[in-house]
Design an enzyme around this catalytic site. Sequence first.
Site, PDB file in Angstrom:
ATOM      1  N   GLY A   1       0.788  -1.238   0.000  1.00  0.00           N
ATOM      2  CA  GLY A   1       0.000   0.000   0.000  1.00  0.00           C
ATOM      3  C   GLY A   1       0.816   1.281   0.000  1.00  0.00           C
TER       4      GLY A   1
ATOM      5  N   GLU B   1       3.822   4.480   6.139  1.00  0.00           N
ATOM      6  CA  GLU B   1       2.572   3.708   6.050  1.00  0.00           C
ATOM      7  C   GLU B   1       1.587   4.413   5.133  1.00  0.00           C
ATOM      8  OE1 GLU B   1       0.821   1.211   6.380  1.00  0.00           O
ATOM      9  OE2 GLU B   1       0.914   0.237   8.330  1.00  0.00           O
ATOM     10  N   ASP B   2       0.759   3.629   4.467  1.00  0.00           N
ATOM     11  CA  ASP B   2      -0.279   4.198   3.617  1.00  0.00           C
ATOM     12  C   ASP B   2      -1.426   4.770   4.436  1.00  0.00           C
ATOM     13  OD1 ASP B   2      -1.055   1.682   4.523  1.00  0.00           O
ATOM     14  OD2 ASP B   2      -1.601   0.900   2.561  1.00  0.00           O
TER      15      ASP B   2
ATOM     16  N   ASP C   1      -5.924   2.748  10.257  1.00  0.00           N
ATOM     17  CA  ASP C   1      -7.351   2.631  10.555  1.00  0.00           C
ATOM     18  C   ASP C   1      -7.500   2.282  12.035  1.00  0.00           C
ATOM     19  OD1 ASP C   1     -10.059   2.189  10.523  1.00  0.00           O
ATOM     20  OD2 ASP C   1     -10.032   0.580   9.054  1.00  0.00           O
TER      21      ASP C   1
ATOM     22  N   VAL D   1     -11.224   3.539   1.047  1.00  0.00           N
ATOM     23  CA  VAL D   1     -10.663   4.292  -0.082  1.00  0.00           C
ATOM     24  C   VAL D   1      -9.662   3.441  -0.864  1.00  0.00           C
ATOM     25  CG1 VAL D   1     -11.009   6.551   1.002  1.00  0.00           C
ATOM     26  CG2 VAL D   1      -8.859   5.320   1.399  1.00  0.00           C
TER      27      VAL D   1
HETATM   28  P1  5GP Z   1      -5.286  -1.091  10.664  1.00  0.00           P
HETATM   29  O1  5GP Z   1      -4.461  -2.224  11.188  1.00  0.00           O
HETATM   30  O2  5GP Z   1      -4.801   0.267  11.087  1.00  0.00           O
HETATM   31  O3  5GP Z   1      -6.766  -1.284  10.972  1.00  0.00           O
HETATM   32  O4  5GP Z   1      -5.254  -1.197   9.088  1.00  0.00           O
HETATM   33  C1  5GP Z   1      -4.157  -0.818   8.377  1.00  0.00           C
HETATM   34  C2  5GP Z   1      -4.115  -1.479   7.020  1.00  0.00           C
HETATM   35  O5  5GP Z   1      -5.413  -1.800   6.561  1.00  0.00           O
HETATM   36  C3  5GP Z   1      -3.546  -0.538   5.993  1.00  0.00           C
HETATM   37  O6  5GP Z   1      -2.143  -0.644   5.909  1.00  0.00           O
HETATM   38  C4  5GP Z   1      -4.250  -0.987   4.726  1.00  0.00           C
HETATM   39  O7  5GP Z   1      -3.545  -2.070   4.161  1.00  0.00           O
HETATM   40  C5  5GP Z   1      -5.589  -1.487   5.216  1.00  0.00           C
HETATM   41  N1  5GP Z   1      -6.642  -0.451   5.099  1.00  0.00           N
HETATM   42  C6  5GP Z   1      -7.236   0.229   6.107  1.00  0.00           C
HETATM   43  N2  5GP Z   1      -8.162   1.087   5.634  1.00  0.00           N
HETATM   44  C7  5GP Z   1      -8.149   0.940   4.278  1.00  0.00           C
HETATM   45  C8  5GP Z   1      -8.866   1.587   3.214  1.00  0.00           C
HETATM   46  O8  5GP Z   1      -9.721   2.480   3.375  1.00  0.00           O
HETATM   47  N3  5GP Z   1      -8.550   1.188   1.935  1.00  0.00           N
HETATM   48  C9  5GP Z   1      -7.641   0.215   1.688  1.00  0.00           C
HETATM   49  N4  5GP Z   1      -7.441  -0.099   0.410  1.00  0.00           N
HETATM   50  N5  5GP Z   1      -6.931  -0.402   2.668  1.00  0.00           N
HETATM   51  C10 5GP Z   1      -7.182  -0.042   3.962  1.00  0.00           C
END
Ligand code: 5GP
Length: 190
Positions: free
Chosen positions: A55, A110-111, A114, A164
């Site tokens: 990402g 990081e991209d 969430d 997104v």
């Molecule tokens: P977290 O562990 O913070 O919940 O999620 C992080 C990872 O979830 C990000 O690095 C990404 O790969 C994925 N992710 C979270 N939200 C989105 C989103 O809105 N779109 C996409 N394509 N990936 C997301």
Amino acid sequence: MDDTSSNIPPAWAADVLGDVVISAEVLNARVRELGAAIAADYADDPPLLVGVLKGAMMFMTDLARATELAVDMDFMAVSSYGSATQSSGIVRIVKDLEADLTGRHVLVVEDIVDSGLTLNYLRKYLLARSPKSVEVCALLLKEGEQRVSLDLRYVGFTIPPTFVVGYGLDVAEKYRNLSGIFTYVGPGSH
Ligand code: 5GP
């Protein structure tokens, strides 16, 4: 190309995309600002940039070019989502770093953050390798309930809690090559 062109979803993806969230022009301007801030903050001891694949790939390459310092670059691949659009909380290291972190400043690129679960896991993992510091540069931070406390040194944009795609972010490996960031509504929504 006029400066609003990337606000319009391209024809090849228009049937699954909703609104633009961040246009390519706005992304590029912000990435340049982040690069300038990193260059100023780390002028005395350039960091190792750790890009989180896949990402962060677009962000990492643009950010590195915007950071006018002799940075090192390495990549990790983690899997936290599969093809679904919900966080599983399970983080698996698919590709590890090659660099030795001992005594280095590490800046994780990081991209999107969430729940924060992925980052929380990564930070602990990297801190166990004796770096001088571990900081985070996240392009996107989703508004809402982060399930862990986050300490993000650099954040590009805070966005609403919708799913997104674009600029590296995918759905089932597609739409990473969009220049801007768009909401994903899926087929049959228009
Ligand atoms: P977290 O562990 O913070 O919940 O999620 C992080 C990872 O979830 C990000 O690095 C990404 O790969 C994925 N992710 C979270 N939200 C989105 C989103 O809105 N779109 C996409 N394509 N990936 C997301």
